[in-house]
Motif scaffolding. Structure first.
Motif, PDB file in Angstrom:
ATOM      1  N   UNK B 180     -17.311  52.705  54.214  1.00 16.41           N
ATOM      2  CA  UNK B 180     -18.140  52.588  55.475  1.00 16.41           C
ATOM      3  C   UNK B 180     -17.618  51.056  55.967  1.00 16.41           C
ATOM      4  N   UNK B 181     -17.111  51.086  57.227  1.00 19.26           N
ATOM      5  CA  UNK B 181     -16.750  50.037  58.072  1.00 19.26           C
ATOM      6  C   UNK B 181     -17.645  49.509  59.038  1.00 19.26           C
ATOM      7  N   UNK B 182     -18.332  48.390  58.691  1.00 18.94           N
ATOM      8  CA  UNK B 182     -19.198  47.784  59.668  1.00 18.94           C
ATOM      9  C   UNK B 182     -18.410  46.947  60.482  1.00 18.94           C
ATOM     10  N   UNK B 183     -18.556  47.132  61.882  1.00 18.16           N
ATOM     11  CA  UNK B 183     -17.362  46.412  62.708  1.00 18.16           C
ATOM     12  C   UNK B 183     -18.296  45.542  63.609  1.00 18.16           C
ATOM     13  N   UNK B 204     -16.450  43.656  73.406  1.00 16.45           N
ATOM     14  CA  UNK B 204     -16.461  45.100  73.156  1.00 16.45           C
ATOM     15  C   UNK B 204     -17.363  45.418  71.996  1.00 16.45           C
ATOM     16  N   UNK B 205     -18.294  46.205  72.159  1.00 15.83           N
ATOM     17  CA  UNK B 205     -19.071  46.661  70.957  1.00 15.83           C
ATOM     18  C   UNK B 205     -18.065  47.821  70.246  1.00 15.83           C
ATOM     19  N   UNK B 206     -17.779  47.392  69.014  1.00 20.14           N
ATOM     20  CA  UNK B 206     -16.776  48.420  68.343  1.00 20.14           C
ATOM     21  C   UNK B 206     -17.610  49.437  67.487  1.00 20.14           C
ATOM     22  N   UNK B 207     -17.168  50.755  67.511  1.00 19.68           N
ATOM     23  CA  UNK B 207     -17.983  51.855  66.572  1.00 19.68           C
ATOM     24  C   UNK B 207     -17.580  51.372  65.150  1.00 19.68           C
ATOM     25  N   UNK B 208     -18.536  51.527  64.524  1.00 16.28           N
ATOM     26  CA  UNK B 208     -18.137  51.502  62.836  1.00 16.28           C
ATOM     27  C   UNK B 208     -17.457  52.783  62.639  1.00 16.28           C
ATOM     28  N   UNK B 209     -17.067  52.816  61.259  1.00  9.29           N
ATOM     29  CA  UNK B 209     -16.097  53.922  60.903  1.00  9.29           C
ATOM     30  C   UNK B 209     -16.225  54.106  59.449  1.00  9.29           C
ATOM     31  N   UNK B 210     -15.998  55.388  59.173  1.00 13.04           N
ATOM     32  CA  UNK B 210     -16.035  55.810  57.872  1.00 13.04           C
ATOM     33  C   UNK B 210     -14.545  56.121  57.532  1.00 13.04           C
ATOM     34  N   UNK B 211     -13.999  55.790  56.306  1.00 17.83           N
ATOM     35  CA  UNK B 211     -12.636  56.180  55.807  1.00 17.83           C
ATOM     36  C   UNK B 211     -13.069  56.879  54.382  1.00 17.83           C
ATOM     37  N   UNK B 212     -11.961  57.721  53.964  1.00 16.06           N
ATOM     38  CA  UNK B 212     -12.048  58.550  52.828  1.00 16.06           C
ATOM     39  C   UNK B 212     -10.743  58.816  52.509  1.00 16.06           C
ATOM     40  N   UNK B 213     -10.728  59.281  51.149  1.00 15.07           N
ATOM     41  CA  UNK B 213      -9.313  59.860  50.588  1.00 15.07           C
ATOM     42  C   UNK B 213      -9.803  60.681  49.423  1.00 15.07           C
ATOM     43  N   UNK B 230      -2.160  62.610  48.267  1.00 16.71           N
ATOM     44  CA  UNK B 230      -3.248  62.038  49.128  1.00 16.71           C
ATOM     45  C   UNK B 230      -3.436  62.530  50.359  1.00 16.71           C
ATOM     46  N   UNK B 231      -4.858  62.733  50.459  1.00 13.65           N
ATOM     47  CA  UNK B 231      -5.179  63.329  51.815  1.00 13.65           C
ATOM     48  C   UNK B 231      -6.424  62.066  52.072  1.00 13.65           C
ATOM     49  N   UNK B 232      -6.236  61.545  53.453  1.00  9.55           N
ATOM     50  CA  UNK B 232      -7.169  60.719  53.727  1.00  9.55           C
ATOM     51  C   UNK B 232      -7.370  60.663  55.325  1.00  9.55           C
ATOM     52  N   UNK B 233      -8.413  59.984  55.785  1.00 10.31           N
ATOM     53  CA  UNK B 233      -8.883  60.049  57.001  1.00 10.31           C
ATOM     54  C   UNK B 233      -9.710  59.119  57.534  1.00 10.31           C
ATOM     55  N   UNK B 234     -10.073  59.138  58.688  1.00 14.03           N
ATOM     56  CA  UNK B 234     -11.010  57.865  59.529  1.00 14.03           C
ATOM     57  C   UNK B 234     -11.640  58.860  60.428  1.00 14.03           C
ATOM     58  N   UNK B 235     -12.918  58.218  60.458  1.00 12.25           N
ATOM     59  CA  UNK B 235     -13.707  58.962  61.672  1.00 12.25           C
ATOM     60  C   UNK B 235     -14.644  57.664  61.920  1.00 12.25           C
TER      61      UNK B 235
END
Lengths: 513, 303
Positions: B180-183, B204-213, B230-235
């Motif tokens: 979890x990325x708290x920005x 600019x208020x940055x959205x937080x993000x989830x990354x996974x793999x 590897x299969x990875x992603x960001x959301x």
């Protein structure tokens, strides 16, 4: 276990603090309610822009304050203002007693929202917005700087005329404000000595609604709701009775109609010329000057932004030739080479400060445009100087008439000289700003900004130094960004000042000074 | 025009750790995941990330004014074993961007510093669970509001990540990560911008993000060689779409899923030197470029 709970609590608190501080980004200007620095009781005699006379739009005389009808309206105001909901209080605080500043903010917001260039079709052609079918992509309008300058000008000038008429009728009928007739009425905005019929707030709301709906037809419902709320706040706040508001609404709409009639035939509908006309301008420049500008996008946009905006009817200048600068230095000439060398020098050694200036003034696609940037500054000055609505409208009127005239004059020069941008004339030259879709000479930012700074300096003389510095900075920002030569910027500043001189002359003669 | 999401360095940092750990692990039980106390490892990676199509919101498109967007990253990193179960890592990428079409100038410079602490919280015969906490932030005054040529997003960010790895005796393993990325806000150089509404600020208020793999791979040749898919992603958990024909913006809603593969090799007999190569391709996305990413790297383990 205790430690785990503590650390979880700590995390939750830190999270909350983090979240709350980052949500705090303002979406509008915050300012406290203020009492007007003056009420301009003779404002009804000022010279309007289009109205031949402040009483050109007839307004019925109001019911007397001792009439049963008025007493009923008064009772209505008294009960409404005595028990406000939280939402009503918020709305009153938002609109205040000078809602014209909020409407300017709304106009800027819509300019930014609609300032999007059309995307190419799959076959490489470009669709254009269609006023007759505004909801079809690309949405109407494309609020580029010429469009925005015209929108702000009609909005500002119409406000001015409508408020001159408002002041005229206020003092002609001299109906006292509700709180003057019944001192027990609670007011939620600063009280004034101004007569209340017609409601200036309602005039401002209805002029804004009418002009902005014409300029941004897809925003009809949004604007209707905003205007309705603005009008209602005048009653909730104890400033006006219903008949004040109804009269203001009808006066505002009638004055707006006068301006929209002008707008319908000011030449704007022909400004986005078809390709053959656009090509003929390029060919004429090639024949006369030996050069012509080209759009470098891929796929190439076949027509620049509003090639015939230079032929739109101006407000204050007699004609575009009166303020048209001489030709720019020919490519390859020593003056040209000198300014190109400067561009290379800047682009190779760009300082952080130069980059900041270029970006601060970028005002490109998706923004309120340079005219919007100056309207924002004007709004700040209006609030700082605690102007009443009439005097505020006067600022917006002269500012935006000058800015639109600057745009008309600048666009005339742009397509008359059809001068290539640095990225076209200088092989391999790159920029840090997007390259606008119109010729280089003169710089629009410079022309708009010099005109704006001149008019605002005339009205707010103690700010002249900072306003002029701002205009100079806006001009040079385009050189820092790599999209203009210094001679574009300098000629634009001179052109903007020349344009503004006509607006200032007009302002000096309107009876307000 | 929209950027390939600037992948934060944590996955790459962990990658260094895998690389380092294996070297260090040559003398330790084969399921080692962390470097031992006092272990020091340095590495450098080179990444090339190219795209010529991107998603403008959900619309996939190309852009004649961008052509191919090329992003090169040089990423020096260091990892250190604080204890046998806690490692720290640091990284400082240098990035260069370039568009093959259009007239907008590319950018180059230091991107974001990053530091991470990684700890093993559970270790069983085949299973290892780890947690990592990290922080990143801009290491130079690059402009985040310069899409798609911006070096990074310009914000400070805190990351919490959990990692689970399960390894069989035959060297086959799987690994799951979620972070979890708290920005924090990012700062731009104009004080008005429009996203879904106007903002009167340079913040600019940055959205937080989830990354996974999710990774599956196998160690071979006495753990000198590893191959992994590897299969990875960001959301991002918020943000807004790029409007039609608009440029990207730091607070865009960014999503992607990517498929990749990697190889690692350690020179016997000491296995102090590790080599790494990987490739990845973005399968699907939103407000990001459809990147092809190639990475090569080398690490060295000190005792």
């Amino acid at each position: 276990m205790k430690n785990i709970i503590r650390s979880i609590l700590f995390t939750v608190c830190a999270w909350t603090a983090f979240q709350s501080c980052e949500k705090d980004i303002p979406t509008r200007k915050h300012f406290d309610l203020y009492a007007f620095s003056g009420e301009d009781p003779t404002g009804g005699a000022w010279k309007p822009v289009l109205l031949t006379d402040p009483s050109q739009i007839p307004l019925p005389a109001p019911e007397a304050v001792n009439s049963a009808a008025y007493q009923a309206e008064l009772a209505n105001v008294k009960s409404a203002s005595a028990q406000l909901s939280g939402e009503q209080e918020e709305a009153i605080a938002y609109w205040g007693n000078n809602g014209i500043v909020r409407w300017n903010e709304i106009a800027r917001e819509l300019a930014a929202k609609y300032n999007m260039a059309p995307a190419p079709n799959p076959d490489g052609s470009y669709p254009g917005p269609n006023a007759a079918n505004p909801g079809q992509y690309p949405l109407f309008p494309f609020a580029h700087p010429p469009y925005a300058s015209r929108m702000y000008a009609y909005w500002g000038a119409a406000q001015f005329d409508a408020l001159i008429a408002t002041w005229h009728y206020k003092h002609q009928f001299n109906r006292p404000a509700p709180y003057k007739t019944d001192a027990s009425i609670q007011t939620h905005l600063p009280q004034t000595e101004l007569p209340s019929y017609p409601s200036d707030g309602a005039v401002v709301a209805s002029v804004s609604e009418a002009i902005l709906t014409a300029m941004f037809p897809l925003e009809k419902d949004f604007l209707m709701e905003k205007a309705r709320e603005h009008r209602q706040t005048q009653l909730w706040a104890g400033m006006n009775v219903l008949s004040d508001i109804i009269a203001g609404d009808s006066l505002g709409r009638a004055v707006a109609a006068v301006f929209l009639a002008r707008a319908a035939n000011d030449g704007m509908k022909n400004a986005q010329a078809p390709k053959p006309v656009s090509d003929s301008l390029a060919n004429a420049a090639q024949a006369q000057w030996g050069w012509h500008w080209e759009n470098l996008e891929d796929p190439q946009r076949p027509v620049g932004v509003t090639p015939l905006f230079g032929r739109v009817q101006p407000w204050c200048i007699p004609n575009v030739e009166a303020v048209r600068p001489g030709p720019p230095p020919a490519p390859g000439s020593p003056d040209f080479e000198r300014d190109v060398a400067e561009l290379w020098e800047i682009s190779g050694n760009l300082t952080v400060r130069q980059r900041q200036i270029a970006n601060f003034w970028s005002d490109g696609l998706g923004t309120y445009t340079p005219p919007g940037h100056w309207n924002r500054r004007a709004s700040d000055l209006i609030v700082e100087n605690r102007y009443n609505p009439l005097r505020s409208a006067r600022v917006y009127a002269y500012l935006n008439m000058a800015v639109m005239d600057a745009g008309i004059s600048c666009w005339d020069a742009k397509y008359y000289y059809h001068y290539p941008r640095p990225s076209q004339a200088v092989p391999g030259f790159t920029t840090i700003l997007g390259i606008p879709n119109f010729p280089s000479y003169t710089s629009g930012h410079s022309t708009f900004s010099a005109a704006a700074a001149e008019v605002l300096s005339h009205i707010f003389p103690s700010d002249r130094a900072s306003l002029e510095a701002w205009a100079e900075e806006a001009a040079i920002s385009r050189v820092y960004g790599g999209i203009h030569y210094r001679f574009d910027a300098e000629a634009g500043l001179a052109q903007g000042r020349a344009v503004a001189a006509y607006s200032v002359t007009k302002a000096q003669a309107d009876g307000a000074e | 025009m929209k950027n390939k999401f600037l992948y934060r360095s944590l996955p790459a940092a962990l990658l260094l750790l895998w690389l380092c750990v294996q070297s260090a692990g040559a003398q330790t039980p084969i399921d080692a995941i962390l470097m031992p106390k006092g272990g020091l490892c340095i590495g450098i990676f080179y990444t090339q990330d190219n795209w010529n199509e991107y998603w403008e919101g959900t619309l996939k498109r190309d852009n004649g004014n961008v052509g191919v967007l090329k992003r090169q990253t040089v990423l020096p990193m260091v990892a250190f074993g604080l204890t046998d179960r806690i490692n720290v890592l640091a990284a400082l990428p240098w990035v260069r961007t370039h568009a093959t079409a259009g007239q907008i100038r590319g950018a180059s410079g230091l991107q974001d510093w990053g530091v991470w602490v990684k700890a093993e919280v559970l270790k069983a015969e085949h299973l290892s669970l780890q947690a990592a906490l990290g922080a990143t932030g801009p290491a130079s005054n690059y402009l985040p509001d310069y899409f798609p040529l911006n070096l990074g997003l310009g914000n400070v960010e805190g990351t919490a990540r959990a990692i689970a790895q399960y390894r069989l005796d035959n060297g086959v393993y799987t690994r799951l990560q979620a972070g979890y990325h708290l920005r924090g806000n990012t700062t731009i150089e104009r004080n008005y911008y429009y996203t879904t509404q106007g903002y009167y600020s340079d913040q600019v208020d940055m959205p937080n993000a989830v990354t996974y793999s999710f990774a599956i791979g196998r160690w071979m040749n006495d753990d000198a060689f590893k191959a992994e898919i590897i299969y990875d992603g960001l959301h991002t958990t918020g943000g807004h779409d790029i409007r039609r024909q608009d440029v990207g913006f730091p607070s865009n809603r960014m999503i992607f899923q990517r498929l990749g593969a990697s190889l690692q090799y350690y020179f016997p007999p000491s296995q102090k030197i590790g080599l790494f190569a990987s490739g990845g391709y973005v399968l699907n996305g939103r407000n990001v470029g459809q990147s092809t990413v190639l990475t090569g790297g080398v690490s060295y383990q000190f005792n």
